[in-house]
Enzyme design. Structure first.
Site: not given
Length: 431
Positions: A167, A209, A246, A289, A316, A341, A370-371, A392
């Site tokens: 990702q 992102e 990730d 991740e 995560d 998060k 977050r996205s 991040k």
């Protein structure tokens, strides 16, 4: 006393064009705070519930008017007259009012927006920056550091429309002396990568992102592209800059196997860990991740065993910022780092508890966006306030990502030497 005199909720838009929740908390004396809840694309199944309306005739069912009504109704009623500086009490009031394990009655998005807005209002009341107030809430007043950014410059998986399975491919400017310098290094590599992709006739469209999302033949190709970009920008890979992945492996975990459709390969749990290890031997990857599915604890044990002494293994979807799950991981020697998060757990107090637990166990901490983001930059203050060490928050593109970097620049300017940038030593296994 920082007496709460009003709480307001509203529906706003996030960076993907979906509704999200914003809250305001107003205090006596004209002080107030405002905050918005982010939203994820690849989500852990045990995350606190993001309450959506489900009305398909409105925003494709993604409206948040129910969550907003919960803020303007029961949450407002419960918090009126309360002290905004008593963060733990406010958060517990909302948690008790909800009464469910995963906040599915009021919505984690509603509770979180109010929780963060209250913290901002309290900081305004105390006449201090948000990071200073959060440090006090954390029991670490006056202790700050600037985080090493994990910059997501190449996207695949759920964050992009391409055939790359992993990702996120990220760079970490570990050789920089300050955050400002680290940001410049990342930006120069980002622009260098754009040129490299253009020269190869590849797409320079960006994912959620802000990272590029070209169609590449394999995940190794993505790493090779970044290597060229780093070198063309004038930096040494492994020295000035390390790499981070990730995998978001839960997204391609099917029937007990890891199906990398872009690669045309299917791996067992141990086989996928071995594949990742081989990548770390070919490239200076310092952090991975979600290298396995959130439920594959046996696989995680093997991955930690073969890589945990040298590579930062970040949970995560595995831990979802939840102290109960994190404790199980610590007790079983699973992973060695946690991604934090806010909206996975749904309140500032619970977020701080997860950070403290991780640090006390010797796990590193990575504060994350977050996205689906907004212009809210609270995570920048959180990273500095807790001396998390890493953040991040996307690429050097899209204002919803850059807002966090700009806030970190302001904070570094304010704090100077009181907030050192420690670089490589912040990453597990790299000290």
């Amino acid at each position: 006393m920082a007496k709460i005199i009003n709480v307001i909720g509203r529906e706003i838009m996030d960076s993907r064009g979906n509704p999200t929740v914003e809250a305001e908390v107003h205090l006596e004396g004209g002080f107030n705070g405002m905050a918005a809840a982010p939203s994820g694309a690849s989500t852990g199944s045990r995350e606190a519930l993001e309450l959506r309306d489900g009305d398909k005739a409105r925003y494709l069912g993604k409206g948040v008017l129910t969550a907003v009504a919960n803020i303007n109704g029961p949450i407002r009623d419960a918090l009126m007259g309360k002290d905004a500086t008593a963060q733990a009490e406010l958060d517990q009031l909302m948690i008790d009012l909800d009464g469910t394990e995963n906040k599915d009655k009021l919505g984690a998005n509603a509770i979180l927006a109010v929780s963060l807005a209250a913290a901002k209002a309290a900081a305004a009341f105390k006449g201090m920056p948000l990071y200073a107030h959060i440090a006090e809430l954390n029991g670490t007043p006056g202790q700050f550091s600037m985080p090493v950014p994990m910059m997501n410059i190449l996207n695949g998986g759920e964050h992009a429309d391409n055939n790359v399975d992993i990702q996120e491919f990220m760079v970490q400017p570990v050789g920089a002396k300050t955050f400002r310098e680290a940001l410049r290094v990342g930006a120069e590599i980002f622009h260098s990568l754009k040129k490299v992709l253009q020269e190869k006739g590849l797409s320079t469209s960006v994912g959620d992102e802000g990272g590029f999302a070209p169609n590449l033949a394999s995940n190794a190709d993505a790493l090779a592209m970044i290597k060229v970009a780093v070198e063309k920008a004038g930096y040494k890979l492994g020295e000035d800059v390390t790499l981070a992945l990730d995998c978001a492996a839960s997204e391609f975990y099917k029937d007990g196997q890891y199906d990398l459709t872009g690669e045309g390969k299917v791996f067992s749990a141990n086989g996928f860990s071995d594949f990742l290890k081989s990548l770390t031997e070919e490239y200076p990857i310092a952090s991975i991740e979600d290298g396995l599915d959130e439920s594959d604890w046996e696989g995680w044990a093997y991955q930690t065993q073969i890589m945990g002494d040298k590579i930062q293994l970040v949970g995560d979807d595995l831990f979802v910022t939840n102290t109960k799950i994190l404790k199980r991981g610590i007790d079983n020697n699973i992973a060695n780092s946690i991604l934090i998060k806010f909206n996975q757990i749904g309140s500032l107090t619970e977020t701080l508890a997860a950070i403290r637990m991780a640090k006390e166990a010797g796990y590193t901490v990575v504060i994350s966006h977050r996205s689906g983001e907004t212009e809210d930059a609270t995570i920048a203050d959180l990273a500095v306030a807790t001396s998390a060490g890493q953040i991040k928050t996307g690429s050097l593109c899209r204002s919803d990502r850059v807002a966090k970097y700009n806030q970190l620049l302001r904070i570094e300017e304010q704090l100077g030497e009181k907030a050192p940038y420690r670089g490589r030593s912040e990453i597990k296994g790299q000290a």
